[in-house]
Structures are given as structure tokens and as C-alpha cells.
Design a protein around this motif. Sequence first.
Motif, short mmCIF file in Angstrom:
data_model
loop_
_atom_site.label_atom_id
_atom_site.label_comp_id
_atom_site.label_asym_id
_atom_site.label_seq_id
_atom_site.Cartn_x
_atom_site.Cartn_y
_atom_site.Cartn_z
N MET A 102 -7.22 4.97 -11.76
CA MET A 102 -6.86 3.71 -11.11
C MET A 102 -6.17 2.79 -12.10
N ARG A 103 -6.60 2.80 -13.35
CA ARG A 103 -5.97 1.94 -14.36
C ARG A 103 -4.51 2.37 -14.60
N ARG A 104 -4.30 3.67 -14.69
CA ARG A 104 -2.94 4.15 -14.91
C ARG A 104 -2.04 3.83 -13.71
N LEU A 105 -2.59 3.96 -12.53
CA LEU A 105 -1.82 3.62 -11.33
C LEU A 105 -1.51 2.13 -11.29
N ALA A 106 -2.48 1.30 -11.66
CA ALA A 106 -2.26 -0.15 -11.67
C ALA A 106 -1.12 -0.50 -12.62
N GLN B 272 0.82 -1.20 0.00
CA GLN B 272 0.00 0.00 0.00
C GLN B 272 0.86 1.26 0.00
N ALA B 273 1.91 1.30 0.81
CA ALA B 273 2.75 2.49 0.87
C ALA B 273 3.41 2.77 -0.47
N ARG B 274 3.90 1.71 -1.13
CA ARG B 274 4.53 1.90 -2.45
C ARG B 274 3.52 2.36 -3.48
N THR B 275 2.29 1.90 -3.35
CA THR B 275 1.23 2.30 -4.27
C THR B 275 0.92 3.79 -4.11
#
Length: 234
Positions: free
Chosen positions: A47-51, A26-29
Motif C-alpha cells: 500500500m505504501r508503494r502504491l501510495a 479509485q479507477a486510476r489507483t
Amino acid sequence: MSAPSTPPPSDAPRPPARGRPPRLDQARTVEAALALLDEAGLDALTMRRLADAVGVQAGALYRHFATKQDLLTAMAERMLAGCSTRPPDSAWSARLTTLARGMRTALLAHRDGARVYAGTHSTGANTLGFAETLLGVLREAGFGPAQAARTALAVIHYTVGHTLEEQAALQPGDQGPADPDRLREAVAEARHPHLAEALPVFTDTDFTAQFEFGLDLLLQGLRALSRPGPESAA
């Protein structure tokens, strides 16, 4: 007779146990989300770009963040890291100023930082620590519990609101009605004599000076409200 299968090397990634989702830090995300924010801005943060940035399927993110608002709340919490440090002992007004400046600096450190923070309600250590420190300064200055809480909200709202406008004005490209040249062209001295006189201030890009002026006005009112005490006249 078939040959025995060769076991995978000890350092090979192991598939997750059946029924368990792959591990997602979670922290790295959140750090990856902040990096994307700095790169492309809030409107482009999906969210897709972050994934894609963290190498997982978009659905995996929802195991940590049920909604995008939950992600923004986690990002806001991360941005306030370091803001809860108690300022050096001095007059309460100086300590309050230090905290407000620190919050503005933290929001300015990320593109659209104030937009991310606005409307979030984190209960994380950074956010609660900042609020606790701010309230402590006000309680020591003689404000009652309710008065201190309302004052803390006023300081936070002023800081966030100012930074929202500041970051919007600094965005590249067409600035809309806030663009200084547009404002100069729109103001006719004959029709708007007071606005014309004030244009040098309204078009000034020294946002720190503007922030400090507004903060000083707020402090002047707070000094009048604080109960008598060793620091209340500071």
C-alpha cells in the motif's frame, strides 16, 4: 496598513474543504496498482508503494480500500474487463471453451494475475457479467440451475488453478521443485519408471497445450451430464 493579499490564480490547486479528504481517483489507483504488479510482482506490491505511485499518503488509500484484500479484489475485477462478452453463436461447448480461454488470457496479461484473482469475491460488473454469461451458456445447454452453478465453479477453478501453476513456472530465477532440471535430476528411472516415462510431458513448457487438454477432459465429462437438447451432443 497591510497590503491586501493577492488571490491565487484560477488554475491553482485549491486546498480541500475543511474535514474533507483529498480526492483520490479509485479507477486510476487500480490501474497504478496493476502497473506496479507488472513491474515488480505481487509480493512487492504494498500500500505504501502504491501510495507513492499515485502521489498520496498511504492512509489516503484506505478511504477506498479498507484492506489490501479489497485492493486485490478491485484489481481482479479490472482484469476481467471484456471477458463477459457473449461468444459467437455455436455449440455450447465451443462457447464455454471461448470463455475459459478468455479468462486465462486476462489473467496471463498481468504478472501474478492468477494469484491476485484467487480468493477474491468481486461483485463488480466485470465479474458478475462473466459469471452471468458463463451460466447462460450452461443453462442453454440444458444444465439445471444448481448443476450450472457447480459447473461454472469447476471451469473457473480449473482455469485459475492452471494459470497459477503456469505463471509460477514462468517466474525468473530458482523455480524450486517445479524446475524441469530439478525434476529430471530427482527422478531415478529404476525407482520411478512411470515418472521417468512421463518426464517429457511434465517438463514441457507448452502451457497452452496442457490447458487445452485439461479443458477438453472437463468438457467430455460435461457433455455426459448435460440434458438432451439441440446442443447437448456438441
